[in-house]
Design an enzyme around this catalytic site. Structure first.
Site, mmCIF file in Angstrom:
data_model
loop_
_atom_site.group_PDB
_atom_site.id
_atom_site.type_symbol
_atom_site.label_atom_id
_atom_site.label_comp_id
_atom_site.label_asym_id
_atom_site.label_seq_id
_atom_site.Cartn_x
_atom_site.Cartn_y
_atom_site.Cartn_z
ATOM 1 N N GLU A 75 -107.975 -25.927 -67.838
ATOM 2 C CA GLU A 75 -109.073 -25.002 -67.587
ATOM 3 C C GLU A 75 -108.589 -23.599 -67.255
ATOM 4 O O GLU A 75 -109.162 -22.615 -67.704
ATOM 5 C CB GLU A 75 -109.914 -25.527 -66.406
ATOM 6 C CG GLU A 75 -111.079 -26.366 -66.841
ATOM 7 C CD GLU A 75 -112.021 -26.592 -65.676
ATOM 8 O OE1 GLU A 75 -113.104 -25.991 -65.681
ATOM 9 O OE2 GLU A 75 -111.645 -27.362 -64.764
ATOM 10 N N ASP A 76 -107.573 -23.520 -66.402
ATOM 11 C CA ASP A 76 -107.174 -22.211 -65.887
ATOM 12 C C ASP A 76 -106.110 -21.525 -66.731
ATOM 13 O O ASP A 76 -105.908 -20.327 -66.619
ATOM 14 C CB ASP A 76 -106.658 -22.332 -64.440
ATOM 15 C CG ASP A 76 -107.764 -22.773 -63.502
ATOM 16 O OD1 ASP A 76 -108.924 -22.834 -63.965
ATOM 17 O OD2 ASP A 76 -107.475 -23.071 -62.336
#
Ligand code: MN
Length: 713
Positions: A75-76
């Site tokens: 996600e990051d």
């Protein structure tokens, strides 16, 4: 925490060959999160590493640790799951994927403000995810713990939202999984942000007392340590006040009863950790001889573990300065289970045996969720908050309605729970579509269908016999009793008489009815028989009340005098034939017996109900025999079921020898559920002897049942 520290921590329980891949995952996360910082200004990497460290506390395997290190990478950092799979394998990929999905579920849930029950929706999906692979939830809980520990720098609104979500979803989830330590920390951290004033007040109260408490605990621990040392018990002793949030809830409860904080006496507890279960009871004995136990404050959760597997001995004693002090005693193993719940049992390695109890809980979750798609919000949250696993099972009607029953409940309990008439008319049951016995114990998630008759024949009296295991709930028991009480006197009398006579035959004793009635404080035989007939007295209670009677074994006056057979036993009706006692059923004078003419060894004496002779095809080889004068004692095998404890065998042998019975053999088998079976072979002179001994043994602490084995049972 750097790579070295993390590896040192996991190497305490993981094999060395797992370590290089964990180090590689650390480097991978380091590169992926390079340059990213958290709100606090600290490097982002700290978060996944701390998450992995908490996951290591839960003793997850290498895949779990690696997935924790990588959980924010997709996600990051925009790194594809395929990349993770290529480097770390499909198991890690699935765990990371599951955790990421859980994040998305959580976020969506909390954004939907117009939905009145976002938590329930959230929770359901989370539980569904968990039912696929529970490690995902462990990683998520660890992630949440670290985020909660570092909540400070976030804007207040966001902080509140996360704290609330933690209190409503994650803490109950940790509780449900029995991960006590995480649950407490999650609660304390949320409480701090949600009710800062209350939190501050309690923290202050604790602070003020801290010095005095520390001194008290140190002193009490020293006293205990000395006593344990003298007795040779090795123990780790520690003291701790309760968590802030649990004190808060306790204060709320006390406030409702109009009591003050100063009246809460179990704020302090001492914990004693020992190596073996036997040491737990030894330690308890030492403590109770040192300090007086407070009445009604003793719980043996070792013999009777709680539903979430918690085991410990709890006692409250009047200790130093006359102050009550709670002491918990458990083994190091039990302590691990308490702190880390199912995670402590969770060995997710390939080929390893899974924890059945835990699998059962997951199955229940799965069904609860799937079956109650229409569930409106608070129910599920509430049922999670409630301690559902403790003493109940939850089962379903064929229509999908949930019924709550006590643990160990049977289809009959279920039938009575639905409707009294259904219970009375119950003839059989199907569980999950399969026919089962009426004594079948229901499990979480079972679908139960009751088969019933249209005729008004009513329940069976045997359902009330506690040894037969037909009903567990008080409700069912009461309904069955009521049914019999409402019958005609004559009907109950007739039934009681039949049961009474059958029981005397079973015991093989002859005694007058009124004599036996008087043992139960009845001076009217009919009233006594009616009491049996309507279930107030169980016929099975008769045996233990009987005392041995000389005449049961004395020979008839016409008995021919003859030398004892080689076995030392005199049997009438076989002339001078050689006799010996059948090893299969080990008959004892008083038993009804039959002789079997063997081809080479004379006559073998069996109990009349021995399956070996009833199955015998050559009936003409069976002859009538009866007992002559008892000239010696006979071996009898018995089995004693008991909660295992120190001194059990010693107490059993004391009772046996006090009753002037010789033990020729003793052995025991310890079971996983903290019970034991003790097998004895005794020298018995007659059956009365045996029943007297049984009732004495049944009074020994911890003994569940005593029964004669071999032959007919
Ligand atoms: Mn995270």
């Amino acid at each position: 925490m750097d790579s070295q520290e993390l590896v040192a921590k996991v190497s305490a329980y993981l094999p060395p060959e797992d370590l290089p891949l964990i180090e590689e995952a650390y480097r991978f996360a380091l590169e992926a999160h390079a340059g990213q910082v958290r709100k606090s200004g600290r490097p982002y990497l700290e978060h996944p590493v701390q998450t992995a460290s908490i996951v290591a506390d839960l003793r997850l395997g290498a895949a779990g640790i690696i997935a924790a290190l990588l959980h924010d990478v997709p996600e990051d950092c925009g790194i594809a799951l395929e990349e993770i799979e290529r480097r770390f394998g499909v198991e890690v990929r699935n765990l990371v994927d599951g955790t990421t999905k859980l994040n998305m579920i959580a976020r969506r849930g909390s954004e939907k403000v117009e939905d009145s029950h976002p938590q329930a929706d959230n929770l359901r999906k989370m539980l569904l995810a968990m039912s696929q692979d529970v490690r995902v939830v462990f990683i998520k809980l660890a992630d949440r713990i670290h985020n909660m520990r570092t909540l400070g720098p976030l804007p207040p609104q966001k902080r509140d939202r996360i704290a609330r979500e933690t209190m409503e979803i994650y803490a109950p989830l940790a509780h449900r999984l029995g991960i006590w330590r995480l649950k407490q920390e999650l609660e304390d951290l949320s409480f701090r942000w949600l009710q800062p004033d209350d939190h501050r007040e309690i923290a202050h109260l604790l602070e003020v007392r801290k010095t005095a408490w520390d001194r008290y605990i140190t002193y009490a621990s020293r006293v205990l340590k000395d006593e344990f040392q003298k007795a040779g018990v090795k123990a780790d002793i520690s003291g701790r006040p309760k968590s802030i949030y649990s004190i808060y809830t306790k204060m709320q409860k006390y406030a409702e009863q109009g009591k003050e904080f100063s009246e809460i006496h179990d704020l302090l507890a001492i914990r004693v950790l020992v190596d073996e279960i036997s040491d737990c009871y030894n330690a308890l004995g030492i403590i109770h001889s040192l300090w007086h136990p407070l009445r009604g404050q003793f719980d043996d959760f070792i013999a009777n573990p709680k539903g979430n597997m918690y085991q410990s001995l709890h006692t409250t004693v009047i200790a130093l300065e006359g102050k009550p002090l709670e002491i918990q005693i458990r083994t190091h193993d039990m302590h691990r289970t308490d702190e880390y719940g199912v995670a402590a049992h969770w060995r997710y390695k390939e080929g390893a045996k899974k924890d059945i109890g835990f699998e059962e809980k997951l199955a229940w979750f799965r069904q609860l969720i799937e079956w109650r798609q229409d569930l409106t919000g608070t129910d599920l949250v509430e049922s999670l908050k409630a301690d559902v696993f403790k003493d109940q099972v939850y089962v379903f009607t064929p229509m999908g309605e949930i019924k709550e029953l006590p643990r160990g409940a049977t289809p009959l309990d279920f039938a009575y729970r639905i409707h009294t008439e259904l219970g009375h008319r119950c003839t059989g049951a199907k569980v999950n579509g399969k026919l089962v016995q009426l004594t079948h114990q229901l499990r979480n998630g079972d679908v139960v269908e009751i088969l019933s008759t249209k005729s008004d024949r009513g329940p069976s009296l045997d359902w009330l016999n506690p040894h037969s295991g037909y009903v567990k709930s008080h409700l069912a028991r009461d309904k069955i009793r009521q049914w019999f009480r409402r019958r005609e006197r004559a009907e109950n009398l007739e039934r009681g008489k039949a049961l009474f006579e059958k029981e005397l035959r079973r015991l093989g004793v002859s005694a007058s009815g009124i004599e036996i009635a008087s043992l139960f404080d009845y001076d009217d035989l009919n009233e006594f028989l009616i009491a049996i007939g309507c279930g107030d007295i169980s016929a099975h209670q008769i045996g233990p009340k009987l005392v041995p009677r000389e005449e049961t074994v004395s020979p008839p006056p016409t008995a021919p005098k003859r030398p004892a057979a080689p076995t030392g036993i005199q049997v009438l009706g076989v002339g001078d034939l050689l006799t010996h006692l059948a090893p299969c059923c080990m008959p004892v004078p008083g038993d009804e017996i039959a002789g079997f003419v063997t081809r080479t060894k004379g006559v073998t004496i069996h109990r009349r109900d021995c399956p070996n002779i009833s199955a015998e095809s050559e009936k003409e080889r069976l002859i009538d025999v009866s007992w002559g004068q008892s000239v010696r004692s006979y071996p009898v095998s018995i089995c004693i079921k008991a909660y295992n404890r120190v001194g059990l065998i010693r107490d059993i042998s004391t009772v046996v020898s006090e009753n002037k019975v010789n033990i020729t053999s003793i052995s025991n088998v310890n079971h996983d559920d903290a019970t034991a079976s003790v097998y004895l072979i005794l020298d018995i002179t007659d059956i009365g002897h045996l029943s007297r001994l049984f009732s004495r043994l049944e009074r020994v602490r911890g003994i569940i049942s005593v029964s004669r084995i071999a032959g007919d049972r």
